[in-house]
Design a protein around this motif. Structure first.
Motif, mmCIF file in Angstrom:
data_model
loop_
_atom_site.group_PDB
_atom_site.id
_atom_site.type_symbol
_atom_site.label_atom_id
_atom_site.label_comp_id
_atom_site.label_asym_id
_atom_site.label_seq_id
_atom_site.Cartn_x
_atom_site.Cartn_y
_atom_site.Cartn_z
ATOM 1 N N MET A 80 -8.977 -47.727 -62.614
ATOM 2 C CA MET A 80 -9.114 -48.690 -63.701
ATOM 3 C C MET A 80 -10.563 -48.711 -64.182
ATOM 4 O O MET A 80 -11.487 -48.884 -63.386
ATOM 5 C CB MET A 80 -8.732 -50.096 -63.231
ATOM 6 C CG MET A 80 -8.971 -51.185 -64.286
ATOM 7 S SD MET A 80 -8.642 -52.842 -63.650
ATOM 8 C CE MET A 80 -6.862 -52.860 -63.687
ATOM 9 N N ARG A 82 -12.924 -50.988 -66.346
ATOM 10 C CA ARG A 82 -12.863 -52.348 -66.878
ATOM 11 C C ARG A 82 -14.237 -52.832 -67.287
ATOM 12 O O ARG A 82 -15.260 -52.353 -66.822
ATOM 13 C CB ARG A 82 -12.210 -53.316 -65.893
ATOM 14 C CG ARG A 82 -12.972 -53.566 -64.638
ATOM 15 C CD ARG A 82 -12.176 -54.483 -63.708
ATOM 16 N NE ARG A 82 -12.746 -54.494 -62.390
ATOM 17 C CZ ARG A 82 -13.615 -55.400 -61.949
ATOM 18 N NH1 ARG A 82 -13.990 -56.388 -62.723
ATOM 19 N NH2 ARG A 82 -14.100 -55.311 -60.733
ATOM 20 N N GLY A 84 -16.308 -56.402 -67.741
ATOM 21 C CA GLY A 84 -16.321 -57.818 -67.411
ATOM 22 C C GLY A 84 -17.305 -58.553 -68.291
ATOM 23 O O GLY A 84 -18.071 -57.956 -69.040
ATOM 24 N N GLN A 91 -20.107 -51.992 -66.616
ATOM 25 C CA GLN A 91 -18.719 -51.565 -66.576
ATOM 26 C C GLN A 91 -18.361 -51.264 -65.136
ATOM 27 O O GLN A 91 -19.226 -50.920 -64.324
ATOM 28 C CB GLN A 91 -18.481 -50.325 -67.431
ATOM 29 C CG GLN A 91 -18.450 -50.615 -68.906
ATOM 30 C CD GLN A 91 -17.879 -49.443 -69.692
ATOM 31 O OE1 GLN A 91 -17.020 -48.697 -69.212
ATOM 32 N NE2 GLN A 91 -18.352 -49.283 -70.911
ATOM 33 N N ARG A 92 -17.090 -51.392 -64.827
ATOM 34 C CA ARG A 92 -16.586 -51.150 -63.480
ATOM 35 C C ARG A 92 -15.588 -50.009 -63.516
ATOM 36 O O ARG A 92 -14.836 -49.855 -64.482
ATOM 37 C CB ARG A 92 -15.894 -52.400 -62.925
ATOM 38 C CG ARG A 92 -16.737 -53.652 -62.970
ATOM 39 C CD ARG A 92 -17.777 -53.643 -61.905
ATOM 40 N NE ARG A 92 -18.707 -54.747 -62.055
ATOM 41 C CZ ARG A 92 -19.264 -55.353 -61.023
ATOM 42 N NH1 ARG A 92 -18.981 -55.000 -59.794
ATOM 43 N NH2 ARG A 92 -20.147 -56.301 -61.234
ATOM 44 N N ASP A 94 -12.689 -48.886 -60.879
ATOM 45 C CA ASP A 94 -12.011 -49.303 -59.661
ATOM 46 C C ASP A 94 -10.971 -48.268 -59.268
ATOM 47 O O ASP A 94 -10.148 -47.859 -60.099
ATOM 48 C CB ASP A 94 -11.339 -50.660 -59.865
ATOM 49 C CG ASP A 94 -12.337 -51.753 -60.233
ATOM 50 O OD1 ASP A 94 -13.470 -51.721 -59.715
ATOM 51 O OD2 ASP A 94 -11.977 -52.636 -61.022
ATOM 52 N N HIS A 132 -7.659 -58.603 -62.879
ATOM 53 C CA HIS A 132 -7.496 -57.152 -62.988
ATOM 54 C C HIS A 132 -6.652 -56.599 -61.843
ATOM 55 O O HIS A 132 -5.937 -55.621 -62.006
ATOM 56 C CB HIS A 132 -8.852 -56.436 -63.109
ATOM 57 C CG HIS A 132 -9.686 -56.450 -61.886
ATOM 58 N ND1 HIS A 132 -10.466 -57.529 -61.521
ATOM 59 C CD2 HIS A 132 -9.873 -55.512 -60.919
ATOM 60 C CE1 HIS A 132 -11.103 -57.257 -60.399
ATOM 61 N NE2 HIS A 132 -10.754 -56.039 -60.016
ATOM 62 N N GLU A 133 -6.673 -57.247 -60.689
ATOM 63 C CA GLU A 133 -5.817 -56.820 -59.587
ATOM 64 C C GLU A 133 -4.360 -57.187 -59.871
ATOM 65 O O GLU A 133 -3.438 -56.448 -59.511
ATOM 66 C CB GLU A 133 -6.290 -57.443 -58.272
ATOM 67 C CG GLU A 133 -7.655 -56.918 -57.850
ATOM 68 C CD GLU A 133 -8.107 -57.452 -56.518
ATOM 69 O OE1 GLU A 133 -7.263 -57.579 -55.596
ATOM 70 O OE2 GLU A 133 -9.307 -57.739 -56.372
ATOM 71 N N ALA A 135 -2.978 -57.084 -62.704
ATOM 72 C CA ALA A 135 -2.469 -56.053 -63.605
ATOM 73 C C ALA A 135 -1.981 -54.830 -62.816
ATOM 74 O O ALA A 135 -0.945 -54.242 -63.150
ATOM 75 C CB ALA A 135 -3.548 -55.650 -64.607
ATOM 76 N N SER A 150 -7.059 -49.235 -68.365
ATOM 77 C CA SER A 150 -8.281 -49.973 -68.714
ATOM 78 C C SER A 150 -7.948 -51.463 -68.758
ATOM 79 O O SER A 150 -6.793 -51.858 -68.923
ATOM 80 C CB SER A 150 -8.849 -49.505 -70.049
ATOM 81 O OG SER A 150 -7.933 -49.724 -71.087
ATOM 82 N N PHE A 151 -8.995 -52.285 -68.624
ATOM 83 C CA PHE A 151 -8.805 -53.727 -68.567
ATOM 84 C C PHE A 151 -10.056 -54.396 -69.154
ATOM 85 O O PHE A 151 -11.167 -54.015 -68.804
ATOM 86 C CB PHE A 151 -8.616 -54.163 -67.109
ATOM 87 C CG PHE A 151 -8.249 -55.610 -66.929
ATOM 88 C CD1 PHE A 151 -6.934 -56.024 -66.970
ATOM 89 C CD2 PHE A 151 -9.236 -56.554 -66.727
ATOM 90 C CE1 PHE A 151 -6.590 -57.363 -66.803
ATOM 91 C CE2 PHE A 151 -8.915 -57.897 -66.568
ATOM 92 C CZ PHE A 151 -7.589 -58.289 -66.609
ATOM 93 N N GLY A 152 -9.833 -55.335 -70.037
ATOM 94 C CA GLY A 152 -10.944 -56.123 -70.562
ATOM 95 C C GLY A 152 -11.642 -55.566 -71.774
ATOM 96 O O GLY A 152 -12.676 -56.084 -72.192
#
Length: 153
Positions: A80, A82, A84, A91-92, A94, A132-133, A135, A150-152
């Motif tokens: 992922m 993401r 925040g 950016q992350r 994961d 996000h977890e 998801a 992707s998230f966010g």
């Protein structure tokens, strides 16, 4: 010319899964008095990938450090990317793994960071969950988790 570069922070997550009477169950931890998402349910083992470490090695290390488990049979679930709201340039990335086999009995090894552990059906998860977890858990429940999400954004 000045170029603003963003920072990518990698982390590894392990969702332990087991068969239950009404479907698969996942082991989650209740986050304690920590800076990020205190009081939320989250993966039972997760953490940042350290310098020079692979995400796979980080997942194994976190399962050992946080739960006391060895011989964890990791299976890659998804990656992922993401964004925040913590910092605009942050950016992350994961790396999520599942495991259906391990040696040892999961137990809280870092009580200052987590207050509880519990097994929950994938279709009856506790609230609140780290968004996000949640998801990723929804993708595991529905069986359609892509290798990259992707998230966010």
């Amino acid at each position: 010319m000045t170029v603003d570069r963003f920072v990518v922070v990698p982390a590894a997550y392990v969702f332990l899964l087991r068969p239950g009477a009404a479907g698969d169950e996942v082991l989650l931890q209740l986050r304690g008095d920590v800076p990020y998402m205190a009081g939320h349910w989250a993966a039972a083992a997760a953490g940042h990938v350290e310098r020079g470490e692979t995400a796979y090695a980080a997942a194994l290390r976190e399962a050992r450090e946080e739960l006391g488990l060895t011989a964890v049979g990791l299976e890659f679930a998804t990656t992922m990317q993401r964004h925040g709201s913590e910092q605009p340039i942050d950016q992350r990335v994961d790396f999520f793994f599942t495991a259906r086999s391990w040696a040892g009995e999961p137990e809280l090894r870092e009580p200052e960071k987590a207050h509880d552990l519990g097994w929950f059906r994938l279709d009856a998860l506790p609230e609140p969950l780290v968004p996000h977890e949640a998801a990723v858990l929804a993708g595991l429940r529905e069986g359609g988790l892509a290798p990259y999400i992707s998230f966010g954004f």
